[in-house]
Write an enzyme that holds these catalytic residues in place. Structure first.
Site, PDB file in Angstrom:
ATOM      1  N   HIS A 162       0.804  -1.242  -0.015  1.00 46.52           N
ATOM      2  CA  HIS A 162       0.101  -0.084   0.004  1.00 46.52           C
ATOM      3  C   HIS A 162       0.853   1.081  -0.042  1.00 46.52           C
ATOM      4  O   HIS A 162       0.444   2.262  -0.027  1.00 46.52           O
ATOM      5  CB  HIS A 162      -0.834  -0.031   0.910  1.00 46.52           C
ATOM      6  CG  HIS A 162      -1.954  -1.032   1.173  1.00 46.52           C
ATOM      7  ND1 HIS A 162      -3.360  -0.867   0.918  1.00 46.52           N
ATOM      8  CD2 HIS A 162      -2.106  -2.507   1.255  1.00 46.52           C
ATOM      9  CE1 HIS A 162      -4.164  -1.660   0.775  1.00 46.52           C
ATOM     10  NE2 HIS A 162      -3.196  -2.767   1.242  1.00 46.52           N
ATOM     11  N   ASP A 370       3.648   9.524  -0.901  1.00 45.74           N
ATOM     12  CA  ASP A 370       2.456   8.828  -0.719  1.00 45.74           C
ATOM     13  C   ASP A 370       1.943   7.615  -1.423  1.00 45.74           C
ATOM     14  O   ASP A 370       2.263   7.854  -2.530  1.00 45.74           O
ATOM     15  CB  ASP A 370       1.214   9.952  -0.519  1.00 45.74           C
ATOM     16  CG  ASP A 370       0.141   9.424   0.632  1.00 45.74           C
ATOM     17  OD1 ASP A 370       0.224   8.202   1.045  1.00 45.74           O
ATOM     18  OD2 ASP A 370      -0.599  10.233   1.024  1.00 45.74           O
TER      19      ASP A 370
HETATM   20  P1  ADP Z   1      -3.177   7.079   4.665  1.00 47.95           P
HETATM   21  O1  ADP Z   1      -3.583   5.675   4.588  1.00 47.95           O
HETATM   22  O2  ADP Z   1      -1.557   7.398   4.614  1.00 47.95           O
HETATM   23  O3  ADP Z   1      -3.329   7.657   6.274  1.00 47.95           O
HETATM   24  P2  ADP Z   1      -4.937   8.083   2.789  1.00 47.95           P
HETATM   25  O4  ADP Z   1      -5.330   9.164   2.126  1.00 47.95           O
HETATM   26  O5  ADP Z   1      -4.710   7.093   1.659  1.00 47.95           O
HETATM   27  O6  ADP Z   1      -3.731   8.203   3.881  1.00 47.95           O
HETATM   28  O7  ADP Z   1      -6.158   7.422   3.725  1.00 47.95           O
HETATM   29  C1  ADP Z   1      -6.663   8.010   4.823  1.00 47.95           C
HETATM   30  C2  ADP Z   1      -8.032   7.530   4.906  1.00 47.95           C
HETATM   31  O8  ADP Z   1      -8.337   8.127   6.455  1.00 47.95           O
HETATM   32  C3  ADP Z   1      -9.119   8.112   4.129  1.00 47.95           C
HETATM   33  O9  ADP Z   1     -10.172   7.461   3.976  1.00 47.95           O
HETATM   34  C4  ADP Z   1      -9.461   9.488   5.052  1.00 47.95           C
HETATM   35  O10 ADP Z   1     -10.720  10.180   4.933  1.00 47.95           O
HETATM   36  C5  ADP Z   1      -9.329   9.325   6.392  1.00 47.95           C
HETATM   37  N1  ADP Z   1      -8.911  10.010   6.948  1.00 47.95           N
HETATM   38  C6  ADP Z   1      -7.565  10.820   7.114  1.00 47.95           C
HETATM   39  N2  ADP Z   1      -7.541  12.176   8.013  1.00 47.95           N
HETATM   40  C7  ADP Z   1      -8.647  11.938   8.669  1.00 47.95           C
HETATM   41  C8  ADP Z   1      -9.257  12.590   9.824  1.00 47.95           C
HETATM   42  N3  ADP Z   1      -8.370  13.790  10.160  1.00 47.95           N
HETATM   43  N4  ADP Z   1     -10.273  12.410  10.064  1.00 47.95           N
HETATM   44  C9  ADP Z   1     -10.888  11.577   9.818  1.00 47.95           C
HETATM   45  N5  ADP Z   1     -10.791  10.612   8.944  1.00 47.95           N
HETATM   46  C10 ADP Z   1      -9.540  10.942   8.397  1.00 47.95           C
END
Ligand code: ADP
Length: 479
Positions: A162, A370
Site C-alpha cells: 500500500h 504517498d
Molecule cells: P493514509 O492511509 O496514509 O492515512 P489515505 O489518504 O490513503 O492516507 O487514507 C486516509 C483515510 O483516512 C481516508 O479514508 C480519510 O478519509 C481518512 N482520514 C484521514 N485523515 C482523517 C481525519 N483527520 N479525520 C477523519 N478521517 C481521516
C-alpha cells in the site's frame, strides 16, 4: 469458488462503515466470497509471547461476522516494540517514504519483525484450506509468504504494497534489503500502487539479484517467476456520494458554508505524518498570502490532522513543529475577524467528512511521498459537479499518475505550490467542471471493486509450475 483469506496487520469489523482506506477495500473483497481475515488484535499482552517460553498460549481469537471470520492475535510487549513500532514504523515506513534520515536500523527490530511474521504464519496455517487464496497486505508482512512456504503452504498467495516502493539505492540502505526482496519472490503476485513503484521494484531486483525481466509483468530471480503489476487502489465512489448526500454531511456543508460565507476555503485532511508534507503546505499557504495580497482576509486553510503513531518519536516532533508554524502564521497575518489557518489535531467523523470536502473550494493534498492518497479521491467524489472544488495534488502522491487533471505540484517548491493554489482559487467555472468530470470518470472506472477484482483475477491467472522450490530458498536468513 476458492475462499479468500486476507492477512493484514490490523483487521476491522466488516460491519463498521466508519472505517476508511484498507478496511473498506478489504471488506468489499471479503464480503463477496466470504472468507477469513487474519491479523493483530491491536492488543499488547502483558505476558511474553509463546516464542520466549511463556506459559500463556497465544491462540487466535475467532469471531464470526456474517460470512467473514475474523482471527486476531495479541502481540507481546517486545514484539509490539520491535515488529510494529520498530521495524514497521521506524524502518520500513520512513525508508519506503524516502526518509532515510528518520530510520532506526536497530538489529533487534529486524529480529522482532521476522519473529512476528513467523508467529503469524504458524497461527494462520492450521486455519487454511487447500483451495484458499491468500491475500497479504502491506509492509508489515513482507516475509509472510516465505514463512508459510517454509511450513509447507502451497496456496496461491498475493501481496499488495500500500505504500510506495522506493528507488533501488534508497531500498539498498536497509541492511536486510536482500532478504526482503527475496521474500517477495515467495508470492505468486506482487501488486503496487503505481507504475513508478513497479519500475523501482524491477530495477532493484535487476541490479541487486540479477533478475531477468521476462515481460511487463513477469520477472525472474531466485529460481522463481514472479508476476508483478500496478493496481492503484480506489474508493467506493457511489457509496461516498451517498455519504455526501446524507443528513450529517449536508448539515456539515451548510454549517461550514455559513460560517465561511465571505471566505474561500482551502482544506487539508491527513494523518499527522511526516510523509504528508504538512509544514511545507503551511509555508506555501503563507507564500500565497504574501505574494497575492488579495487572498488576505479571504483565504482560510482548514487543516485537519488526525493523531497518528504518537508513540514514535518523529511524530511528536512534527506535532510541535505544526503547532508553532500555525501559531506564527496566525500571529503574523491574522486579523480580528480572520484567522488564516484553522489547525485541528483530531479525527473528524467519517460521515461528516464529505460535507467538509464539498464546502471547500480547494483541497491541498501535497504529500512529500504517498502510496496513493485516498483523500484526493474522496474529495473528487464529494464535489457538486455543477460547481466543483479544485484539487491541488502533489506529483509525489501515487494518485498523481491517475489524476492528471488536478493541479499537480512539487511540494518542495513553495513558490510553485503557492502559484498553483492561486490558480485553483481563480479557475473559471467551466474549466473546473471539465477537469472534475474527467477526474470523477476516472475514479469511478478505477474504483475499489476494480482494484480488488483485478488483483484477484490476476492472482488466479498466475501459472504456477515452480511453487515447489526448496523452502530454504524462499525463506532465507537475513543475516
Ligand atoms: P493514509 O492511509 O496514509 O492515512 P489515505 O489518504 O490513503 O492516507 O487514507 C486516509 C483515510 O483516512 C481516508 O479514508 C480519510 O478519509 C481518512 N482520514 C484521514 N485523515 C482523517 C481525519 N483527520 N479525520 C477523519 N478521517 C481521516
Amino acid at each position: 469458488m476458492s475462499r479468500l483469506v486476507v492477512v493484514s496487520n490490523r483487521t476491522a469489523d466488516p460491519r463498521n462503515t466508519a472505517a476508511g482506506g484498507l478496511a473498506v477495500a478489504v471488506r468489499e473483497s471479503l464480503q463477496q466470497t466470504g472468507g477469513l481475515w487474519f491479523g493483530w488484535s491491536g492488543k499488547v499482552a502483558e505476558e511474553g509471547s509463546e516464542d520466549r517460553g511463556a506459559a500463556r498460549t497465544n491462540e487466535p481469537h475467532l469471531q464470526t461476522v456474517g460470512n467473514v471470520t475474523l482471527a486476531t492475535l495479541d502481540l507481546s510487549q517486545e514484539d509490539h516494540e520491535t515488529y510494529y513500532l520498530g521495524y514497521a514504523n521506524a524502518v520500513l515506513w520512513p525508508v519506503f517514504h524516502y526518509r532515510l534520515d528518520l530510520a532506526n536500523f536497530d538489529a533487534r527490530f529486524a529480529a522482532g519483525y521476522r519473529r512476528v511474521n513467523q508467529l503469524f504464519a504458524r497461527k494462520l496455517l492450521p486455519l487454511l484450506r487447500p483451495n484458499d487464496t491468500i491475500w497479504v497486505h502491506d509492509y508489515h508482512l513482507i516475509p509472510l509468504a516465505a514463512e508459510l512456504r517454509a511450513m509447507g503452504c502451497r496456496n496461491r498467495i498475493g501481496f499488495f504494497l500500500h505504500i510506495p516502493m522506493p528507488p533501488p539505492l534508497i531500498m539498498a540502505a536497509i541492511p536486510e534489503h536482500g532478504w526482503l526482496t527475496r521474500c517477495l519472490f515467495a508470492y505468486d503476485l506482487v501488486g503496487f500502487q503505481s507504475e513508478a513503484d513497479v519500475m523501482h521494484f524491477s530495477h532493484h531486483v535487476e541490479s541487486e539479484a540479477w533478475a531477468q525481466t521476462l515481460s511487463r509483468d513477469c520477472i525472474r530471480a531466485f529460481d522463481r517467476t514472479l508476476r508483478i503489476g500496478a493496481y492503484p487502489i480506489g474508493i467506493d465512489v457511489d457509496d461516498f456520494i451517498r455519504l455526501a448526500e446524507a443528513d450529517e454531511a449536508r448539515e456539515m456543508f451548510s454549517r461550514i458554508r455559513d460560517e465561511y460565507s465571505r471566505r474561500r476555503l482551502l482544506l487539508g485532511v491527513d494523518r499527522l505524518d511526516y510523509s504528508k508534507g504538512l509544514p511545507q503546505r503551511v509555508h506555501a499557504f503563507r507564500e500565497l498570502l504574501e505574494r497575492y495580497p488579495e487572498t488576505r482576509n479571504l483565504a482560510t486553510l482548514i487543516q485537519i490532522a488526525a493523531p497518528s503513531r504518537e508513540d514514535v518519536d518523529a511524530y511528536g516532533e512534527l506535532r510541535r513543529h505544526m503547532d508553532s508554524l500555525c501559531g506564527a502564521i496566525n500571529g503574523d497575518h491574522g486579523e480580528l475577524d480572520w484567522m488564516p489557518v484553522r489547525y485541528i489535531h483530531r479525527n473528524i467523523a467519517r460521515r461528516r467528512l464529505p460535507g467538509l470536502y464539498r464546502a471547500s473550494h480547494v483541497a491541498l493534498i501535497t504529500p512529500l511521498r504517498d502510496g496513493m492518497n485516498l483523500v484526493a479521491k474522496e474529495f473528487i467524489a464529494a464535489q457538486d459537479p455543477a460547481d466543483p472544488g479544485m484539487l491541488v495534488l502533489s506529483r509525489f502522491a501515487g494518485a498523481a499518475e491517475q489524476l492528471k487533471e488536478a493541479l499537480l505540484v512539487n511540494p518542495y517548491d513553495t513558490h510553485g505550490t503557492a502559484q498553483a493554489i492561486h490558480h485553483a482559487l481563480t479557475m473559471p467555472l467551466d474549466e473546473r467542471i471539465n477537469r472534475h468530470k474527467a477526474l470523477l470518470d476516472r475514479i469511478r472506472k478505477f474504483d475499489v471493486l476494480w482494484w480488488s477484482s483485478s488483483f484477484l483475477r490476476a492472482l488466479h491467472e498466475v501459472e504456477r509450475d515452480d511453487v515447489e522450490v526448496a523452502s530454504d530458498a524462499l525463506c532465507p536468513s537475513y543475516q
